[in-house]
Design an enzyme around this catalytic site. Structure first.
Site, PDB file in Angstrom:
ATOM      1  N   ARG A 191      36.893  43.415  36.379  1.00  0.00           N
ATOM      2  CA  ARG A 191      35.453  43.619  36.241  1.00  0.00           C
ATOM      3  C   ARG A 191      34.991  43.588  34.784  1.00  0.00           C
ATOM      4  O   ARG A 191      33.985  42.965  34.452  1.00  0.00           O
ATOM      5  CB  ARG A 191      35.103  44.984  36.851  1.00  0.00           C
ATOM      6  CG  ARG A 191      33.634  45.315  36.891  1.00  0.00           C
ATOM      7  CD  ARG A 191      33.426  46.813  37.234  1.00  0.00           C
ATOM      8  NE  ARG A 191      34.253  47.244  38.345  1.00  0.00           N
ATOM      9  CZ  ARG A 191      33.924  47.100  39.629  1.00  0.00           C
ATOM     10  NH1 ARG A 191      32.781  46.579  39.962  1.00  0.00           N
ATOM     11  NH2 ARG A 191      34.748  47.516  40.579  1.00  0.00           N
ATOM     12  N   CYS A 203      21.131  38.364  59.109  1.00  0.00           N
ATOM     13  CA  CYS A 203      20.665  39.127  60.260  1.00  0.00           C
ATOM     14  C   CYS A 203      21.387  40.464  60.358  1.00  0.00           C
ATOM     15  O   CYS A 203      22.193  40.698  61.267  1.00  0.00           O
ATOM     16  CB  CYS A 203      20.863  38.309  61.530  1.00  0.00           C
ATOM     17  SG  CYS A 203      19.744  36.931  61.554  1.00  0.00           S
TER      18      CYS A 203
HETATM   19  C1  PLP Z   1      41.495  45.444  41.431  1.00  0.00           C
HETATM   20  C2  PLP Z   1      42.685  45.576  40.584  1.00  0.00           C
HETATM   21  C3  PLP Z   1      42.574  45.417  39.212  1.00  0.00           C
HETATM   22  C4  PLP Z   1      41.273  45.155  38.501  1.00  0.00           C
HETATM   23  O1  PLP Z   1      40.357  46.174  38.649  1.00  0.00           O
HETATM   24  P1  PLP Z   1      38.978  46.126  37.820  1.00  0.00           P
HETATM   25  O2  PLP Z   1      38.277  47.330  38.248  1.00  0.00           O
HETATM   26  O3  PLP Z   1      38.284  44.881  38.223  1.00  0.00           O
HETATM   27  O4  PLP Z   1      39.329  46.116  36.384  1.00  0.00           O
HETATM   28  C5  PLP Z   1      43.732  45.483  38.468  1.00  0.00           C
HETATM   29  N1  PLP Z   1      44.945  45.713  39.042  1.00  0.00           N
HETATM   30  C6  PLP Z   1      45.069  45.882  40.373  1.00  0.00           C
HETATM   31  C7  PLP Z   1      46.403  46.112  40.944  1.00  0.00           C
HETATM   32  C8  PLP Z   1      43.959  45.826  41.177  1.00  0.00           C
HETATM   33  O5  PLP Z   1      44.091  46.007  42.490  1.00  0.00           O
END
Ligand code: PLP
Length: 432
Positions: A294, A362
């Site tokens: 993210r 919907c």
């Molecule tokens: C989802 C995930 C991330 C990334 O998480 P962010 O919140 O997008 O930074 C990293 N490592 C693992 C194992 C994840 O499941």
């Protein structure tokens, strides 16, 4: 002024992203449209990488969590920036490899990887496979034996750290489908089994404590807990941890009032914790990995929609419907995520109204937000939803047979399509 550095306003009072006029982008490429600023993506990737260099002597890797936004172009960009890649499925692995991403820099996660996916990861010599449960340990060992290989693995551990975030995106606590529990001794037992299996090479431990986390202490506590486990494994099993993967989860600014920590401050604090704790516990400094998703792409993206029906229910609320919704951004429907929105052609107009922004599916729950402050809006205007670069395109569906929007990447004011818009033919292409 805006939630993201990628955004600005031009003389026409139009919203810009990466220097490109969003009103023009909507006119040229159509709506709904995902737009990403390449410079900000690269800047974020570099900030993480440089922080490891600065605070941890470069003894680590940043793996972009591709599930946040996965397409071939982002894999190429991450490769150019010297990042690794984290994938959680055969499809993400395929995308990365077909973009030419080096397999040895890929970390393969997942709580229920299939036999085919594990075999493919072995076949392509994926850098690390993060093993999630006992059955997978045995299975992977057998598959590696059959392939005549030794797999480099890590173990996913639930460190029992509670990150202060929405419960759907907390993954470090004991009641989670991911990984081996620490408190119950399960994680230590997994280490014992892993080192006894001849075709597995246990390089280290992994944890991922949640997402959209703002508090540095969540990460430093997780690091300390994981090093405690490593010390236990060293004294009881004679195994030394070479690598510690602390996952992702760094929070971003969705709303003006959010104040995310600068990414380098995480590494600064975590590096200090790791050095201090390793000294206390007499452990060698591990190579560290982090997996931001993210925080690399979220703020770099926006979604442009065209406003359609506006329906006022006197004394209750006014619905403003757009030409997309939960099919291209299910996050509000999933966990009431909040977004800032504005009108692309009147970017600084005072937000005098409150609209409940609805999609076109919907489902009554097909909303992008409730009571969103916006200027008085007209049918046909372009609405921009901000900070949609993560978990939007990657979570999109074809519900109601809506074709998925295109993704446009902007760099220095110039736009190019990196994922083309689906057609109705695409949507029906697998029907017999
Ligand atoms: C989802 C995930 C991330 C990334 O998480 P962010 O919140 O997008 O930074 C990293 N490592 C693992 C194992 C994840 O499941």
């Amino acid at each position: 002024m805006f939630v993201s550095d990628a955004l600005g306003v031009n003389q026409l009072d139009h919203l810009t992203i990466g220097g490109a006029d969003t009103v023009e982008l909507a006119a040229v490429y159509g709506t709904p449209l995902y737009v990403m600023d390449e410079e900000l993506i690269r800047k974020n990737a570099r900030a993480f990488r440089e922080s490891i260099e600065q605070y941890y002597d470069g003894n680590g890797h940043v793996a972009f969590a591709s599930k946040a936004f996965c397409c071939k172009e982002i894999c190429r960009i991450m490769q150019q920036e010297g990042l690794w890649l984290d994938v959680v499925s055969g499809g993400e692995l395929y995308t990365a490899l077909s973009a030419g991403f080096p397999a040895e820099n890929i970390v393969f996660h997942g709580n229920n990887k299939s036999v085919e996916e594990l075999a493919e990861a072995l076949n392509k010599n994926v850098g690390r496979i993060v093993v999630d449960h006992f059955f997978e340990l045995e299975l992977l060992n057998q598959l590696a034996l059959a392939a005549g290989k030794t797999a480099d693995i890590m173990l996913r551990v639930k460190p029992g750290v509670e990150a202060h975030t929405h419960s759907y995106i907390q993954t470090g606590q004991i009641d989670s489908k991911f990984g081996f529990a620490l408190e119950t001794g399960e994680a230590l037992e997994a280490i014992r089994q892993a080192i006894s299996l001849p075709n597995l090479n246990l390089r280290g431990l992994h944890c991922h404590i949640g997402s959209q986390i703002f508090e540095i202490t969540s990460f430093t506590i997780a690091a300390r807990v994981m090093l405690g486990l490593a010390a236990q494994a060293k004294s009881q099993l004679g195994w030394e941890m070479q690598e510690l993967n602390l996952g992702g989860g760094f929070g971003i600014k969705y709303l003006s009032e959010h104040t995310p920590t600068a990414y380098e401050d995480y590494m600064k604090a975590v590096s200090r914790t790791i050095r201090d704790t390793c000294r206390q516990l007499n452990l060698a400094l591990p190579c560290i990995m982090i997996e931001p998703g993210r925080s690399i792409v979220g703020s770099a993206g926006i979604t442009l929609y065209t406003i359609g029906a506006i329906k006022e229910i006197p004394g209750i609320r006014t619905y403003l419907s757009v030409d997309g919704g939960m099919a291209d951004n299910p996050r509000y429907a999933l966990y009431q995520s909040e977004y800032e929105m504005l009108l692309a052609a009147r970017a600084t107009a005072p937000k005098t109204e409150r609209y409940t922004v609805a999609g076109r599916c919907c489902e009554s729950g097909d909303l992008l937000g409730k009571d969103i402050p916006l200027p008085k809006s007209q049918v046909g205007e372009v609405l921009a939803v901000l900070a949609t670069g993560a978990y939007n395109y990657s979570m999109a569906s074809n519900y109601n047979r809506l074709p998925k929007p295109a993704v446009v990447m902007v760099k220095g004011g110039k736009a190019r399509v990196v994922v083309r818009r689906e057609t109705y033919e695409d949507v029906a292409s697998h029907d017999i």
